[in-house]
Design a protein around this motif. Sequence first.
Motif, PDB file in Angstrom:
ATOM      1  N   ALA A  21      87.630  71.704  72.725  1.00  0.00           N
ATOM      2  CA  ALA A  21      88.685  72.010  71.746  1.00  0.00           C
ATOM      3  C   ALA A  21      88.183  71.822  70.316  1.00  0.00           C
ATOM      4  O   ALA A  21      88.474  72.632  69.429  1.00  0.00           O
ATOM      5  CB  ALA A  21      89.905  71.127  72.008  1.00  0.00           C
ATOM      6  N   ILE A  22      87.423  70.745  70.094  1.00  0.00           N
ATOM      7  CA  ILE A  22      86.864  70.501  68.757  1.00  0.00           C
ATOM      8  C   ILE A  22      85.919  71.624  68.355  1.00  0.00           C
ATOM      9  O   ILE A  22      85.928  72.104  67.211  1.00  0.00           O
ATOM     10  CB  ILE A  22      86.128  69.144  68.725  1.00  0.00           C
ATOM     11  CG1 ILE A  22      87.127  67.993  68.836  1.00  0.00           C
ATOM     12  CG2 ILE A  22      85.304  69.004  67.457  1.00  0.00           C
ATOM     13  CD1 ILE A  22      88.062  67.871  67.655  1.00  0.00           C
ATOM     14  N   LEU A  23      85.079  72.076  69.313  1.00  0.00           N
ATOM     15  CA  LEU A  23      84.138  73.160  69.032  1.00  0.00           C
ATOM     16  C   LEU A  23      84.866  74.447  68.679  1.00  0.00           C
ATOM     17  O   LEU A  23      84.525  75.132  67.707  1.00  0.00           O
ATOM     18  CB  LEU A  23      83.225  73.377  70.243  1.00  0.00           C
ATOM     19  CG  LEU A  23      82.201  74.509  70.124  1.00  0.00           C
ATOM     20  CD1 LEU A  23      81.238  74.234  68.972  1.00  0.00           C
ATOM     21  CD2 LEU A  23      81.432  74.688  71.429  1.00  0.00           C
ATOM     22  N   LEU A  24      85.897  74.798  69.435  1.00  0.00           N
ATOM     23  CA  LEU A  24      86.676  76.014  69.157  1.00  0.00           C
ATOM     24  C   LEU A  24      87.402  75.909  67.814  1.00  0.00           C
ATOM     25  O   LEU A  24      87.483  76.883  67.063  1.00  0.00           O
ATOM     26  CB  LEU A  24      87.682  76.262  70.285  1.00  0.00           C
ATOM     27  CG  LEU A  24      87.088  76.619  71.652  1.00  0.00           C
ATOM     28  CD1 LEU A  24      88.191  76.711  72.698  1.00  0.00           C
ATOM     29  CD2 LEU A  24      86.325  77.941  71.575  1.00  0.00           C
ATOM     30  N   VAL A  28      87.066  78.405  64.503  1.00  0.00           N
ATOM     31  CA  VAL A  28      88.206  79.037  63.827  1.00  0.00           C
ATOM     32  C   VAL A  28      88.210  78.674  62.345  1.00  0.00           C
ATOM     33  O   VAL A  28      88.398  79.523  61.469  1.00  0.00           O
ATOM     34  CB  VAL A  28      89.532  78.611  64.493  1.00  0.00           C
ATOM     35  CG1 VAL A  28      90.722  79.096  63.664  1.00  0.00           C
ATOM     36  CG2 VAL A  28      89.615  79.166  65.902  1.00  0.00           C
ATOM     37  N   CYS A  29      87.993  77.397  62.030  1.00  0.00           N
ATOM     38  CA  CYS A  29      88.043  76.939  60.637  1.00  0.00           C
ATOM     39  C   CYS A  29      86.900  77.489  59.796  1.00  0.00           C
ATOM     40  O   CYS A  29      87.004  77.559  58.571  1.00  0.00           O
ATOM     41  CB  CYS A  29      88.018  75.412  60.593  1.00  0.00           C
ATOM     42  SG  CYS A  29      89.542  74.654  61.216  1.00  0.00           S
ATOM     43  N   SER A  30      85.796  77.869  60.425  1.00  0.00           N
ATOM     44  CA  SER A  30      84.699  78.459  59.660  1.00  0.00           C
ATOM     45  C   SER A  30      85.065  79.835  59.133  1.00  0.00           C
ATOM     46  O   SER A  30      84.483  80.318  58.178  1.00  0.00           O
ATOM     47  CB  SER A  30      83.442  78.558  60.540  1.00  0.00           C
ATOM     48  OG  SER A  30      83.650  79.472  61.608  1.00  0.00           O
ATOM     49  N   ARG A  31      86.061  80.465  59.788  1.00  0.00           N
ATOM     50  CA  ARG A  31      86.517  81.791  59.341  1.00  0.00           C
ATOM     51  C   ARG A  31      87.750  81.702  58.443  1.00  0.00           C
ATOM     52  O   ARG A  31      87.900  82.469  57.510  1.00  0.00           O
ATOM     53  CB  ARG A  31      86.853  82.644  60.580  1.00  0.00           C
ATOM     54  CG  ARG A  31      85.663  82.890  61.486  1.00  0.00           C
ATOM     55  CD  ARG A  31      84.789  83.987  60.940  1.00  0.00           C
ATOM     56  NE  ARG A  31      83.656  84.274  61.798  1.00  0.00           N
ATOM     57  CZ  ARG A  31      82.852  85.309  61.605  1.00  0.00           C
ATOM     58  NH1 ARG A  31      83.050  86.128  60.599  1.00  0.00           N
ATOM     59  NH2 ARG A  31      81.824  85.502  62.417  1.00  0.00           N
TER      60      ARG A  31
END
Length: 686
Positions: A21-24, A28-31
């Motif tokens: 979940a942290i990786l996903l 998302v936050c990088s975009r």
Amino acid sequence: MKKFIEYLKSPKSDIFLFLIAILLLNLVCSRAFFRIDLTGPKSYSLSESSRQVVKNLEQPLSVKVFFTKNLPAPYNTIDQYIRDLLVEYKSAANSNFTAEFFDMDKEENQKIARNYGISQVQIQELKNNEVGFKQVWMALAVSYADRTEIIDGLSSASGLEYTLTQTMSRLISTTSALAGLEGQAKLTLYLTRELEKFNINGLKNLEKTVMQAYKKVNSENMDRIDFETVDPPQEQILELSQKYGIQSLNWKNGETTGTGVLGLVLEYGQDFRLLNVKMARSFFGNVISGTENLEEELSENLKSLVSKPNLIGYVKGHRELEYTGNQQNGADVFNSIISDRYQFKDLNLKEEEIPSGLKSLVINGAKDKFEDSELYKIDQFLMRGGNLIIFDDQFEEVYPQGQNLYYQLPQYQPIDNGLDKILSKYGLSVGKDYVMDENCYVNQDQRSGSTPLYFAPVLQKSGLSKTSPITKNLGYVIMLQNSSINPEEAAKNPETSLTVLAKSSPDSWVLKDNVTAIPQMIRKPSDKSTMESQTLAVLVEGKFESAFDKNPEEANNGDFNFSNHFPKSIQSGKIFLTGSSKITTSQVMDSSGNQPVAMFVRNVVDYMNGETDLCTMRTKGLSLNTLKTKKGISAEFAKYFNQFGLALLVALCGLVTLAKISAKKRAIRERYNPDDKREIKKEAKK
């Protein structure tokens, strides 16, 4: 596969799913990301003024970044700060904004930088326990239309947003006064046609003269001005005269009487400027005045109305502080710190009128008395919506002449410049005194040791307004030889608002007799009950009543009469008043403009010219909580508490929290699973 599915269903997989979940979430936050700025002065957010500058760009504006990668500390954070800042600009701007980053390891990019006139700078670098020097690139090139400005030597991120926004704004305003304008400006000539019956010199060609000036200025500003001539009906004349302050005229022709108006008004949105076109008397009769330099005046008023005012009137002729050629005792440093955006315009009110395009007027340390005609011009400037910035000295340092000059002390002689005649009408008065404060600047000298300069109060945050943009981000301000200000009457006026910008500490008193600024001659009062806080600087905003019933030079002229007098403000104005001009000199202000008192003075100028957001932008990060204690056990305690006490408090809070969590776990176990011996065994082993 079956075992893997069973594993996912079991509690053991929780940590595995949590990591996924942290990786996903990171992907998302990088975009798509957002930031919350929790600092009081919003130090890490783009100011509204910066957003407005780039919001309505009419031509391409580009920022080219020439920055060496992998710089040593403390320069390594500047590159990332610039990138984050330009992302904020990009999100606030339209499609005309671009930012480009150059890899300065490439020779072709270095050549581009040199073509812009950028050169490398030298910084210190600590490598292998040795201090060396390194040549690096640290500059920006900002281009708008066909103009480019360079921001180089970026050795710190402090004030970068302010510098960048100022550079953009200067480029845009230089290119066009109407840059970013939404809608049209409107120029209206209000002219009662019945006036043409009278023999008024210049009236016949007035409309033609105005039209010629309008066409020239309009063509230079992208045809963004509309023009019309209006002959108002009789029932609207009084309303127009009160709204815009245009000239009203009354006449008697035989048995009939009439009323008319004459005025040229430039409007944009809710604001307007009244140009200096009016009827005047001359040796040859009634004439139309104000058309000689109409094109220039229209252009200046247009810039003042829709762009940012650049010219500030500086009153001369009363031995005010000179802002050129007197670096020691003059206001050269004052002129220096505002010169990036403003320019002083000398005004001798005995000989000339205040130009209608000026928004602010500075009176700085006037020593000789103003004539009534001069005070009337200042008063009517305020009534038209102008702003007054007054540094009002009450005493003059007079040094004796002769051979024994070196051994003689200065005398402090009272000043009567006549400004109290209009200030009292606005509800303000300046005391014939010097404010002394125990919380003051202390001079350190090897011979005499520590000498408190009671006439140089150090104003802490508690003595500065927490609501005004001028002072709310300042940690402290040092004043010098201030007289007290009484604003009680101004506070009673329902049409104005009063802000006390600066007050001395409660340990203050005033010198009224034997006033001096010689430290050795000043004694603290024996009765501390006489000490109280004193007001040192105020700001009054709103609509004022004129200090004059009529124009002192106005006279009747037979059957044809007219008046240029404004008995009350037609637009809201502002008055800044402080009882000392010393804060505009190099005695307390640095030429770089980085000291708090320089920030204070510059913020006053910006605020009075409608640049409120620049005040907070410039002072981001300056809101420091300075110590009030200066010596003794309390100062030592504060010193060591800041060094070690806070860390001990954090550790103590952590231990208390851990103990509470353990106690809660033990209580839950004893209540719901008293037979579980695992935790008990562990505790027993310990």
